[in-house]
Design an enzyme around this catalytic site. Structure first.
Site, PDB file in Angstrom:
ATOM      1  N   CYS A 180       0.819  -1.495  -0.010  1.00 17.54           N
ATOM      2  CA  CYS A 180       0.010  -0.050  -0.073  1.00 17.54           C
ATOM      3  C   CYS A 180       0.962   1.426  -0.070  1.00 17.54           C
ATOM      4  O   CYS A 180       0.444   2.434   0.009  1.00 17.54           O
ATOM      5  CB  CYS A 180      -0.997  -0.036   1.085  1.00 17.54           C
ATOM      6  SG  CYS A 180      -1.972  -1.546   1.217  1.00 17.54           S
TER       7      CYS A 180
ATOM      8  N   HIS B 113      -2.311   8.245   5.629  1.00 19.18           N
ATOM      9  CA  HIS B 113      -2.907   6.866   5.067  1.00 19.18           C
ATOM     10  C   HIS B 113      -4.230   6.566   5.682  1.00 19.18           C
ATOM     11  O   HIS B 113      -4.877   5.947   4.832  1.00 19.18           O
ATOM     12  CB  HIS B 113      -1.688   5.912   5.586  1.00 19.18           C
ATOM     13  CG  HIS B 113      -1.585   4.594   4.851  1.00 19.18           C
ATOM     14  ND1 HIS B 113      -1.746   4.306   3.687  1.00 19.18           N
ATOM     15  CD2 HIS B 113      -1.766   3.431   5.523  1.00 19.18           C
ATOM     16  CE1 HIS B 113      -1.700   3.250   3.355  1.00 19.18           C
ATOM     17  NE2 HIS B 113      -1.975   2.320   4.221  1.00 19.18           N
TER      18      HIS B 113
ATOM     19  N   GLU C  32      -0.546   5.878  13.401  1.00 20.14           N
ATOM     20  CA  GLU C  32       0.005   7.123  12.525  1.00 20.14           C
ATOM     21  C   GLU C  32      -0.374   8.346  13.239  1.00 20.14           C
ATOM     22  O   GLU C  32       0.267   9.390  13.158  1.00 20.14           O
ATOM     23  CB  GLU C  32      -0.771   7.013  11.156  1.00 20.14           C
ATOM     24  CG  GLU C  32      -0.450   8.103  10.074  1.00 20.14           C
ATOM     25  CD  GLU C  32      -1.148   8.088   8.727  1.00 20.14           C
ATOM     26  OE1 GLU C  32      -0.510   8.415   7.782  1.00 20.14           O
ATOM     27  OE2 GLU C  32      -2.172   7.017   8.644  1.00 20.14           O
TER      28      GLU C  32
ATOM     29  N   LYS D 282      -9.562   8.154   2.311  1.00 18.71           N
ATOM     30  CA  LYS D 282     -10.084   6.755   2.219  1.00 18.71           C
ATOM     31  C   LYS D 282     -11.494   6.648   2.669  1.00 18.71           C
ATOM     32  O   LYS D 282     -12.342   5.656   2.442  1.00 18.71           O
ATOM     33  CB  LYS D 282      -9.127   5.632   3.139  1.00 18.71           C
ATOM     34  CG  LYS D 282      -8.159   5.500   2.302  1.00 18.71           C
ATOM     35  CD  LYS D 282      -7.058   4.490   3.006  1.00 18.71           C
ATOM     36  CE  LYS D 282      -5.718   4.231   2.301  1.00 18.71           C
ATOM     37  NZ  LYS D 282      -4.757   5.359   2.343  1.00 18.71           N
TER      38      LYS D 282
ATOM     39  N   HIS E 133     -10.116   2.202   0.193  1.00 21.54           N
ATOM     40  CA  HIS E 133      -8.778   1.661   0.493  1.00 21.54           C
ATOM     41  C   HIS E 133      -8.167   1.075  -0.815  1.00 21.54           C
ATOM     42  O   HIS E 133      -8.701  -0.214  -1.163  1.00 21.54           O
ATOM     43  CB  HIS E 133      -8.135   0.989   1.657  1.00 21.54           C
ATOM     44  CG  HIS E 133      -6.820   0.799   1.686  1.00 21.54           C
ATOM     45  ND1 HIS E 133      -5.720   1.127   0.876  1.00 21.54           N
ATOM     46  CD2 HIS E 133      -6.092   0.191   2.955  1.00 21.54           C
ATOM     47  CE1 HIS E 133      -4.552   0.835   1.165  1.00 21.54           C
ATOM     48  NE2 HIS E 133      -4.808   0.467   2.381  1.00 21.54           N
TER      49      HIS E 133
ATOM     50  N   PHE F 129       1.644  -3.453   3.996  1.00 21.97           N
ATOM     51  CA  PHE F 129       1.918  -4.703   4.478  1.00 21.97           C
ATOM     52  C   PHE F 129       3.613  -4.943   4.190  1.00 21.97           C
ATOM     53  O   PHE F 129       4.181  -4.500   3.122  1.00 21.97           O
ATOM     54  CB  PHE F 129       1.180  -5.691   3.689  1.00 21.97           C
ATOM     55  CG  PHE F 129      -0.285  -6.066   4.215  1.00 21.97           C
ATOM     56  CD1 PHE F 129      -0.580  -5.245   5.255  1.00 21.97           C
ATOM     57  CD2 PHE F 129      -0.870  -6.684   3.684  1.00 21.97           C
ATOM     58  CE1 PHE F 129      -1.865  -5.343   5.715  1.00 21.97           C
ATOM     59  CE2 PHE F 129      -2.242  -7.026   4.118  1.00 21.97           C
ATOM     60  CZ  PHE F 129      -2.818  -6.202   5.160  1.00 21.97           C
TER      61      PHE F 129
END
Length: 415
Positions: free
Chosen positions: A170, A310, A321, A339, A344, A403
């Site tokens: 991502c 993010h 975050e 998002k 996402h 990831f």
């Protein structure tokens, strides 16, 4: 055009002269900006998934590959490549470039992707199991290989410079933009088509993400499922889409009279080295990436006006975050996670969000975070919710986490 001078290298800026967006918010830049600033979620119940427990997604509406690419051209591409080609054509048109009139050997392509052509792979695997090997398409391999999206775009636009794919999960889209900037800075390319794409809304992928506990379980209220930074968040909503940016050296863009949406001034990346799927709860990896990007831009934390975070709407990501942003930037920047509106988009999200960040800089407007009704008390930052907020934006940041512990940060400025 030509190699940059030493002075340019000292504080290098890559001008964003073109934008292309094909996302759940619409096909086109205006459609996207209108939807993300409205704060209305694109999530819906996804009937083609056949009643999976996590059957809420954000799909690109009204995407007709035959009409947009031509029927003969479209049939040999997986959807993730189709989205990228359309977004690339949009971006080039926005930048005022005609591929028939450029030196293709000086044009590069860098795209981000994580899962490749999963729709084609699953479809052909089903054909193999149900009808035997003679029914498997000879195009199966080039349709699902991750690298082929850069190859397809390069062929479509006649780009004969470096062509590559970032597969940093991502963080892939953000990494692609950072890599593109490096190609310009080195003098290898004069123009780079950079971005990210993903279209993996398949039964296998959604079942696997659901089994991991990554997806929201709000199947009874799809429009409220994606809730970045909200105290009631319970997972992300999977989406598809593509975002493409045309990057040039700022001096070259000015010399040809191009419109500059924003300038990519800094890029940083770092690894968590913590866990295959969970972010480091300390946020140290994304912090290192952000601090590196600011240093690369020659700016400090107090210079940042806006952050497109993010913000996946997962419990672990948003907490880590949010704490990191407060620690590094304080509570002055206006923060959003788009998002909440488009879901996402996995390997595409960093590029799509970089485009949204450029638009925020250009319009002096921060889109709201959809479905933010009660800010998580652990997140002590100014997250914009409810309605867009107008403000001077000279310096903005876009962060991406993936990831494998991949982290990327981009710094964009108005000039």
């Amino acid at each position: 055009m030509g190699a940059p001078t030493g002075g340019e290298k000292a504080s290098f800026g890559a001008a964003i002269t073109g934008l292309g967006l094909v996302t759940p918010a619409g096909i086109g830049v205006k459609e996207n900006w209108d939807r993300v600033t409205s704060g209305r979620s694109c999530a819906t119940a996804d009937e083609p998934l056949g009643g999976l427990p996590a059957g809420v997604t954000c799909r690109v509406p009204g995407f007709d590959a035959d009409a947009l690419l031509g029927g003969f051209s479209a049939w040999g591409f997986d959807r993730f490549a189709q989205l990228a080609i359309v977004a690339s054509r949009q971006a080039l048109a926005d930048a005022g470039w005609d591929p028939a009139r450029w030196d293709g050997t000086r044009v590069g392509v860098v795209l981000g992707n994580s899962l490749g052509g999963m729709q084609s792979l699953e479809r052909q695997h089903t054909a193999l199991l149900e009808r035997g090997p003679r029914k498997v398409s000879p195009l199966t391999i080039p349709m699902f290989m991750v690298n082929m999206v850069a190859g397809h775009v390069a062929i479509d636009i006649g780009a004969k410079g470096p062509s590559e794919v970032s597969a940093a999960a991502c963080a892939a889209g953000g990494t692609a933009v950072g890599t593109a900037r490096a190609l310009l800075r080195s003098g290898v390319c004069d123009v780079v088509v950079a971005g990210g794409t993903e279209s993996a809304l398949t039964p296998l992928v959604l079942a696997a993400l659901g089994k991991m506990g990554a997806l929201s379980g709000r199947t009874d209220e799809p429009g409220r499922a994606s809730r970045p930074f909200d105290a009631g968040r319970d997972g992300f909503v999977a989406a598809e889409g593509a975002g493409v940016l045309v990057l040039e050296r700022t001096a070259d863009a000015r010399a040809r009279g191009a419109r500059v949406h924003a300038v990519v001034r800094g890029y940083g990346s770092a690894s968590d080295a913590h866990h295959p799927t969970a972010p480091d709860p300390s946020g140290q990896g994304i912090e290192r990436a952000l601090r590196a990007a600011l240093a690369d831009a020659g700016l400090g934390p107090s210079d940042v006006d806006h952050v497109n975070a993010h913000g996946t709407a997962t419990v672990l990501n948003d907490a880590a975050e949010g704490r990191m942003l407060r620690r590094v930037l304080g509570d002055r920047p206006l923060v959003t996670s788009t998002k909440g509106v488009i879901g996402h988009t996995l390997g595409a999200c960093g590029a799509i969000e970089a485009a949204y960040t450029a638009l925020a800089v250009a319009h002096h407007c921060v889109p709201p975070t959809a479905n933010l009704t009660r800010l998580d008390p652990e997140v002590e930052i100014d997250v914009v919710g409810g309605a867009p907020r107008s403000a001077p934006i000279d310096v903005a940041v876009s962060t991406s986490m993936g990831f494998g512990g991949h982290n990327a940060a981009l710094v964009l400025t108005a000039s």
